[in-house]
Write a protein that holds these residues in place. Sequence first.
Motif, PDB file in Angstrom:
ATOM      1  N   ARG A 109       0.824  -1.214   0.000  1.00 42.77           N
ATOM      2  CA  ARG A 109       0.000   0.000   0.000  1.00 42.77           C
ATOM      3  C   ARG A 109       0.862   1.269   0.000  1.00 42.77           C
ATOM      4  NH1 ARG A 109      -2.368  -3.299   3.732  1.00 42.77           N
ATOM      5  NH2 ARG A 109      -1.488  -2.088   5.464  1.00 42.77           N
ATOM      6  N   THR A 110       2.151   1.111   0.287  1.00 35.44           N
ATOM      7  CA  THR A 110       3.076   2.248   0.308  1.00 35.44           C
ATOM      8  C   THR A 110       3.818   2.310  -1.018  1.00 35.44           C
ATOM      9  OG1 THR A 110       3.386   2.010   2.692  1.00 35.44           O
ATOM     10  CG2 THR A 110       5.028   3.299   1.495  1.00 35.44           C
ATOM     11  N   PRO A 111       3.724   3.429  -1.753  1.00 39.90           N
ATOM     12  CA  PRO A 111       4.402   3.525  -3.050  1.00 39.90           C
ATOM     13  C   PRO A 111       5.919   3.499  -2.906  1.00 39.90           C
ATOM     14  CG  PRO A 111       2.763   5.278  -2.764  1.00 39.90           C
ATOM     15  CD  PRO A 111       2.956   4.643  -1.427  1.00 39.90           C
ATOM     16  N   ALA A 131       9.797  -7.385  -8.804  1.00 43.80           N
ATOM     17  CA  ALA A 131       8.468  -6.968  -8.339  1.00 43.80           C
ATOM     18  C   ALA A 131       7.425  -7.140  -9.438  1.00 43.80           C
ATOM     19  CB  ALA A 131       8.509  -5.520  -7.866  1.00 43.80           C
ATOM     20  N   LEU A 132       7.783  -6.788 -10.664  1.00 43.71           N
ATOM     21  CA  LEU A 132       6.837  -6.913 -11.769  1.00 43.71           C
ATOM     22  C   LEU A 132       6.610  -8.394 -12.110  1.00 43.71           C
ATOM     23  CD1 LEU A 132       8.020  -3.980 -14.069  1.00 43.71           C
ATOM     24  CD2 LEU A 132       6.191  -3.985 -12.360  1.00 43.71           C
ATOM     25  N   GLU A 139       2.982   0.241  -6.250  1.00 42.60           N
ATOM     26  CA  GLU A 139       3.016   1.343  -7.218  1.00 42.60           C
ATOM     27  C   GLU A 139       4.467   1.833  -7.244  1.00 42.60           C
ATOM     28  OE1 GLU A 139       0.584   3.404  -9.966  1.00 42.60           O
ATOM     29  OE2 GLU A 139      -0.083   1.962  -8.452  1.00 42.60           O
ATOM     30  N   ILE A 140       5.113   1.718  -8.406  1.00 39.01           N
ATOM     31  CA  ILE A 140       6.549   1.989  -8.494  1.00 39.01           C
ATOM     32  C   ILE A 140       6.817   3.093  -9.513  1.00 39.01           C
ATOM     33  CG2 ILE A 140       8.802   1.030  -9.088  1.00 39.01           C
ATOM     34  CD1 ILE A 140       7.747  -1.709  -8.259  1.00 39.01           C
ATOM     35  N   PRO A 166       0.987  -1.215 -15.817  1.00 41.39           N
ATOM     36  CA  PRO A 166       0.403   0.088 -15.454  1.00 41.39           C
ATOM     37  C   PRO A 166       0.873   0.628 -14.105  1.00 41.39           C
ATOM     38  CG  PRO A 166      -1.292  -1.429 -16.235  1.00 41.39           C
ATOM     39  CD  PRO A 166      -0.050  -2.226 -16.071  1.00 41.39           C
ATOM     40  N   ARG A 167       1.322  -0.231 -13.215  1.00 41.94           N
ATOM     41  CA  ARG A 167       1.776   0.235 -11.897  1.00 41.94           C
ATOM     42  C   ARG A 167       3.223   0.722 -11.898  1.00 41.94           C
ATOM     43  NH1 ARG A 167      -1.322  -0.893  -7.432  1.00 41.94           N
ATOM     44  NH2 ARG A 167      -3.157  -2.221  -7.768  1.00 41.94           N
TER      45      ARG A 167
END
Length: 232
Positions: A109-111, A131-132, A139-140, A166-167
């Motif tokens: 939840r923390t970008p 991560a991907l 969200e990166i 998209p993130r």
Amino acid sequence: MVTRYEVKLLHRRQVAEHTMEFTLEKPGGFEYRAGQFGDLVLPAGSGLDESHAKHGFSFVSAPFEDTLRMATRMRESSAFKQAAARLPEGSRVALLALWGSFTLHKNTRTPALFLTGGIGITPVRSIICQALHEDSGHEISLIYSNRSPEQAAYHAELQQLSREHPRFHYLPVFTASQGHVSAQTLREHGGDIARSICYLSGPMGMVKDMRALLVEAGADEDHIRTEEFEGY
């Protein structure tokens, strides 16, 4: 715990202007977290004495990938790098591992905001790709500064990843034509900086300057994590 692995240098390639990537075989059972690093030790035949035959490198490869990759900016003044560039493919080298806590935070939840330049991209590429691959949900954002596109290692790959995920938000900055990264750049393209965990990697001077920019842009100093490279 430091473990010594004997591995083969599979191949090397230029990944940007003055930047060389070395691909090593991955030992069976070798596990690491994206963002960590190890020491590469050249063999006696490299011509270097023991005190100069070792250098630490972040893994640019992600843990899910089949080989280990490291990359460095080449300098004529570095005996180690010049010897590594001459080492024949297929040579046996030693890898001392494993170190580092420059790794992605757990709370999705923390970008995450990555701010780097030049060779500082190496652990960042590993972290983002892992991560991907895992579809972690973070969200990166990545802001990557270089003088020109020719000096930006993995630029085309990062562009492609940003189109596919998209993130993941990628902003390359080419200082010769666009000017340097500013606090305003960070506020406009760094996502929710006040909430983000911010990651800085690269030579010590660059990390110091980027930290000041992040604070000016509104980052929480307690949420800034750094990896400072030696020998640049």
